[in-house]
Design a protein around this motif. Structure first.
Motif, mmCIF file in Angstrom:
data_model
loop_
_atom_site.group_PDB
_atom_site.id
_atom_site.type_symbol
_atom_site.label_atom_id
_atom_site.label_comp_id
_atom_site.label_asym_id
_atom_site.label_seq_id
_atom_site.Cartn_x
_atom_site.Cartn_y
_atom_site.Cartn_z
ATOM 1 N N ASP A 190 -10.470 28.429 -2.477
ATOM 2 C CA ASP A 190 -11.762 28.709 -3.118
ATOM 3 C C ASP A 190 -12.877 28.253 -2.179
ATOM 4 O OD1 ASP A 190 -13.879 29.228 -4.766
ATOM 5 O OD2 ASP A 190 -13.132 28.080 -6.482
ATOM 6 N N PRO A 191 -13.091 28.977 -1.068
ATOM 7 C CA PRO A 191 -14.094 28.548 -0.079
ATOM 8 C C PRO A 191 -15.508 28.508 -0.636
ATOM 9 C CG PRO A 191 -13.301 30.765 0.401
ATOM 10 C CD PRO A 191 -12.416 30.217 -0.662
ATOM 11 N N GLY A 192 -15.821 29.357 -1.607
ATOM 12 C CA GLY A 192 -17.151 29.339 -2.194
ATOM 13 C C GLY A 192 -17.452 28.028 -2.888
ATOM 14 N N ALA A 193 -16.487 27.554 -3.682
ATOM 15 C CA ALA A 193 -16.664 26.273 -4.370
ATOM 16 C C ALA A 193 -16.748 25.125 -3.370
ATOM 17 C CB ALA A 193 -15.513 26.044 -5.343
ATOM 18 N N ARG A 195 -17.879 25.278 -0.224
ATOM 19 C CA ARG A 195 -19.186 25.307 0.440
ATOM 20 C C ARG A 195 -20.297 24.792 -0.473
ATOM 21 N NH1 ARG A 195 -17.111 30.216 2.577
ATOM 22 N NH2 ARG A 195 -18.097 31.390 0.880
ATOM 23 N N ALA A 196 -20.246 25.182 -1.750
ATOM 24 C CA ALA A 196 -21.261 24.713 -2.694
ATOM 25 C C ALA A 196 -21.200 23.195 -2.847
ATOM 26 C CB ALA A 196 -21.066 25.391 -4.048
ATOM 27 N N ARG A 197 -19.988 22.657 -2.897
ATOM 28 C CA ARG A 197 -19.806 21.217 -3.027
ATOM 29 C C ARG A 197 -20.347 20.495 -1.791
ATOM 30 N NH1 ARG A 197 -14.547 21.487 -3.922
ATOM 31 N NH2 ARG A 197 -14.817 21.962 -6.114
ATOM 32 N N GLU A 199 -22.645 21.589 0.316
ATOM 33 C CA GLU A 199 -24.112 21.715 0.368
ATOM 34 C C GLU A 199 -24.773 20.639 -0.487
ATOM 35 O OE1 GLU A 199 -25.041 25.692 -0.757
ATOM 36 O OE2 GLU A 199 -24.214 26.590 1.084
#
Length: 269
Positions: A190-193, A195-197, A199
């Motif tokens: 889950d690369p999106g999660a 990256r959000a974490r 950031e």
């Protein structure tokens, strides 16, 4: 990039433990070590091996494997395993296995309430001859002494970083994993999660006081959030010490609001 480890059974590292487990005859084992290093996966490997022979041909669901854990997970000092979650073990162990050995894996055993621990103690004192119990906890010290004294400890260490290179060589991902293949695989899946974490974790460094506290509350509400902070602050030893102190305080059930307020001050640049 492949998201599944190349090692047999999906287990990365821990060769000495895999060699040891088939020789152990204890009815209760304590798998201690950091979150994400592979304790649950090895527990499943152990259950399959007891029933199908070592090394086992497969992993997954098995009628003689039962896994119990807290319904709520996180580092907020709020998750727990209640009596009603432990009681089904007695009925389950009352019947004989379909194959050879019944194995119950109790995840986060350090989060047992007193009533749940007392009930489990009765089972540990008189386990069925065909039963095995695997307790999973950060360390022996985090368990109630009455439980710890009845379990043989198998200690898991972080996996060497080079063993994770087939999955990624990204420095930030490796820092985030901190030797835990399970955490790295979740980030890759889950690369999106991820990256959000990250950031949010990076924003903590330059945020105003109120924003820093709000970000810390968001990150600590997620079990993986603190590891994003470790990765973001990996070049700042003072910040790493503050994070470790906060994590230890939460494990001792200190008020999360107090812990995060202090951490927000400690991370002020």
């Amino acid at each position: 990039m492949a998201l599944h480890p190349p090692d047999p059974g999906g287990i990365i590292g821990h060769e000495a433990i895999l060699e040891l487990l088939p020789r152990l005859g204890a009815s209760t084992l304590l798998f201690s070590g950091p979150e994400g290093v592979g304790r649950r996966r090895v527990a499943r490997w152990y259950a399959w091996g007891l029933n199908r022979g070592f090394p086992p041909p497969a992993l997954g669901e098995h009628p003689d494997l039962l896994e119990v854990g807290p319904q709520e997970r996180g580092l907020k000092g709020m998750g727990e395993i209640r009596l009603e979650e432990v009681e089904p073990l007695f009925a389950w162990f009352a019947t004989h296995p379909r194959e050879r050995v019944k194995v119950a894996v109790l995840d986060a055993a350090h989060l047992l309430t007193e009533a749940a621990a007392n009930a489990l103690l009765k089972l540990l004192e008189e386990p069925p001859s065909y039963g095995r119990i695997v307790l999973i906890a950060p360390s022996r010290a985090t368990l109630l002494p009455t439980l710890a004294s009845r379990a043989l400890e198998v200690a898991f260490a972080p996996v060497p970083e080079e063993r994770l290179y087939p999955l990624t060589q990204d420095p930030e991902l490796l820092a985030y994993a901190a030797g835990a293949p399970g955490r790295l695989l979740r980030a890759l899946a889950d690369p999106g999660a991820f990256r959000a974490r990250m950031e949010k974790a990076r924003e903590v460094r330059g945020a105003s006081s109120w924003r820093r506290l709000a970000l810390l509350k968001e990150l600590f509400a997620d079990e993986e959030g603190i590891f994003a902070l470790y990765a973001a602050f990996r070049h700042l030893p003072r910040a790493l010490l503050a994070l470790e102190a906060a994590r230890e305080a939460l494990e001792r059930y200190v008020s999360p609001d107090l812990v995060l307020a202090r951490l927000a001050l400690d991370l002020e640049t």
